[in-house]
Design a protein around this motif. Structure first.
Motif, PDB file in Angstrom:
ATOM      1  N   ILE A   1      -1.754-109.108  94.218  1.00 20.74           N
ATOM      2  CA  ILE A   1      -1.545-109.029  92.761  1.00 20.74           C
ATOM      3  C   ILE A   1      -1.417-110.420  92.166  1.00 20.74           C
ATOM      4  N   PHE A   2      -0.709-111.321  92.858  1.00 19.25           N
ATOM      5  CA  PHE A   2      -0.559-112.692  92.373  1.00 19.25           C
ATOM      6  C   PHE A   2      -1.915-113.395  92.294  1.00 19.25           C
ATOM      7  N   LEU A   3      -2.711-113.275  93.350  1.00 18.89           N
ATOM      8  CA  LEU A   3      -4.037-113.909  93.350  1.00 18.89           C
ATOM      9  C   LEU A   3      -4.944-113.290  92.281  1.00 18.89           C
ATOM     10  N   ALA A   4      -4.840-111.994  92.075  1.00 22.48           N
ATOM     11  CA  ALA A   4      -5.653-111.350  91.045  1.00 22.48           C
ATOM     12  C   ALA A   4      -5.279-111.871  89.661  1.00 22.48           C
ATOM     13  N   CYS A   5      -3.982-112.055  89.415  1.00 18.42           N
ATOM     14  CA  CYS A   5      -3.546-112.599  88.117  1.00 18.42           C
ATOM     15  C   CYS A   5      -4.054-114.023  87.915  1.00 18.42           C
ATOM     16  N   ILE A   6      -3.965-114.851  88.947  1.00 14.31           N
ATOM     17  CA  ILE A   6      -4.440-116.236  88.842  1.00 14.31           C
ATOM     18  C   ILE A   6      -5.947-116.262  88.588  1.00 14.31           C
ATOM     19  N   ILE A   7      -6.682-115.417  89.270  1.00 16.01           N
ATOM     20  CA  ILE A   7      -8.139-115.371  89.081  1.00 16.01           C
ATOM     21  C   ILE A   7      -8.487-114.912  87.669  1.00 16.01           C
ATOM     22  N   LEU A   8      -7.791-113.905  87.166  1.00 14.25           N
ATOM     23  CA  LEU A   8      -8.056-113.437  85.799  1.00 14.25           C
ATOM     24  C   LEU A   8      -7.714-114.510  84.770  1.00 14.25           C
ATOM     25  N   LEU A   9      -6.629-115.240  84.985  1.00 13.30           N
ATOM     26  CA  LEU A   9      -6.288-116.329  84.073  1.00 13.30           C
ATOM     27  C   LEU A   9      -7.354-117.424  84.103  1.00 13.30           C
ATOM     28  N   ALA A  10      -7.840-117.762  85.289  1.00 18.61           N
ATOM     29  CA  ALA A  10      -8.873-118.797  85.402  1.00 18.61           C
ATOM     30  C   ALA A  10     -10.157-118.364  84.706  1.00 18.61           C
ATOM     31  N   ILE A  11     -10.532-117.099  84.873  1.00 15.19           N
ATOM     32  CA  ILE A  11     -11.737-116.588  84.203  1.00 15.19           C
ATOM     33  C   ILE A  11     -11.548-116.627  82.686  1.00 15.19           C
ATOM     34  N   GLY A  12     -10.370-116.279  82.215  1.00 19.26           N
ATOM     35  CA  GLY A  12     -10.093-116.329  80.784  1.00 19.26           C
ATOM     36  C   GLY A  12     -10.171-117.737  80.226  1.00 19.26           C
ATOM     37  N   VAL A  13      -9.676-118.712  80.976  1.00 18.31           N
ATOM     38  CA  VAL A  13      -9.721-120.102  80.519  1.00 18.31           C
ATOM     39  C   VAL A  13     -11.154-120.600  80.474  1.00 18.31           C
ATOM     40  N   VAL A  14     -11.937-120.263  81.490  1.00 17.23           N
ATOM     41  CA  VAL A  14     -13.327-120.730  81.532  1.00 17.23           C
ATOM     42  C   VAL A  14     -14.129-120.165  80.368  1.00 17.23           C
ATOM     43  N   PHE A  15     -13.953-118.882  80.066  1.00 18.44           N
ATOM     44  CA  PHE A  15     -14.759-118.266  79.014  1.00 18.44           C
ATOM     45  C   PHE A  15     -14.207-118.502  77.615  1.00 18.44           C
ATOM     46  N   SER A  16     -12.981-119.001  77.488  1.00 22.60           N
ATOM     47  CA  SER A  16     -12.428-119.229  76.156  1.00 22.60           C
ATOM     48  C   SER A  16     -12.657-120.656  75.668  1.00 22.60           C
TER      49      SER A  16
END
Length: 54
Positions: free
Chosen positions: A9-24
């Protein structure tokens, strides 16, 4: 089992945050001292050195 789920769950949250930063991120319109409207042909920009005439 709880530790494995916590790590997943921790790694999934970090990955989702990274994807959000890249696309924003928005591209920078002008790389010359962040002044796209003012002084477009300013030679004293820190990014682009002034042209030297030989």
């Amino acid at each position: 089992m709880t530790l494995v789920l916590t790590v997943i769950i921790f790694l999934a949250c970090i990955i989702l945050l990274a994807i959000g930063v890249v696309f924003s991120r928005k591209p920078i319109k002008s790389s010359c001292c962040a002044s796209s409207e003012l002084d477009k042909d300013k030679p004293s920009c820190a990014v682009t050195p002034p042209d030297t005439k030989d």
